[in-house]
Write an enzyme that holds these catalytic residues in place. Sequence first.
Site: not given
Length: 312
Positions: A145, A175, A72-73, A186-189
Site C-alpha cells: 500500500n 506533517d 485489507d490489512g 486510495t488509502a493514506y495518500s
Amino acid sequence: MQPASVGRLGLVVHPVRDTVEQARLVQTWAAAHGKEVVGLRTDAARLPEGVDLVGPEEFASTVDAAVSLGGDGTMLGALRLLVGRGVPVLGVNLGHLGFLVELEPRELPAALERISAGDFTVEPHLCLRTELRTGEGHRESVAFNDVALARRPGHGTVTAALSVADQRIGYLRCDAVVLATPTGSTAYSYAAGGPVVSPGADSLVVTPVAPMSGIGRPIVLGVDEPVRLELLEKSGAPVVEVDGIASGELPPGSVVEVRAERDAGHVIRLDAGDHGRRSRVKLSLLDLPLLPDEMLELVPQELRRSESTRTR
C-alpha cells in the site's frame, strides 16, 4: 498466470478477529477435495484443529494458493508474506469497506470450487521495497500500500530532501510524506489529497501531508524511478509506517530509499468487473459525511431485511 494445480492451501487470518468459522469452511472443502490446508503457528488460536501449523518460511515456499480471512490489512499481510513467490491470494472480507478483498464469507465455498477448476484471473500488484539507513545501520521492508514518514505530536515537522532517479528535485516540509503504490493510492495518500491511480498503472505516488513549504503537491512517478528521501538536520524524528504498521523512528540524517517492483504480489479475481464497480462505490462512500450506521438508514427497509436474511 494460474497455478497448474492447487494442492496446498495457505490460510492467513485477521490478527485479532475470530476466524475459526470461516477457516473451517476452507478446511471442510479441502478435505472433500483432497487438498491440504496450512496456517501460521502464530495464528493457532484463530484456526480450527486439524490445520497444519508451520513457520512463515515454510508457508511461503510450499503453498500453491492462499486465502486471506480479514480485511485489507490482513490481505496486505498475506501479500507481504508471499512477496515475489508468484502465489495467488484470495481475499475474504471480514472487515469494513475492503478495497483489496473481493468476497463475502457466504461466497467462499463457490469461490474455492472455481479456484480448483482454474476459473479465475490473477491481478498483479507492485510493491515498494524500502531500505532505511541510519547511523546505527540499515533495515529493509516491503509495502503493497504505502510507506509513510509521519510527524510525532510535539516534535518537529518532517523535513526531507527528495531525489528521483538520482536527481535532486526539491525538499518537503510537512506533517508526513506518503509514498504509495496504485493500490495504496486510495488509502493514506488519497486522504491527504493524492490522486486515485488505476491498479493497472505502473507508478508510484509521493504525497506531502499538510505541507508548510517546499513541494506542496502530489507527484506521480514512473515505476522505474527510484526515490530517495534524506531527512535534513532540522527535521523531527518521524515514525516510519509500512502498510500502516509502525516500524520505528528515524533520526535526522537518515536516508529512505524506495524502489517499486512489478508483479511482486498476485490477487485472485473471480469477477474483476464486479470488483471494480464495488470499489468505485466504496470509494465514493468515503466522501459522504456519514457514519456507517447512518448510511444504513439510506437503504430501504425491505432491502435491509433481504440482506440480513442472506447473511445468516
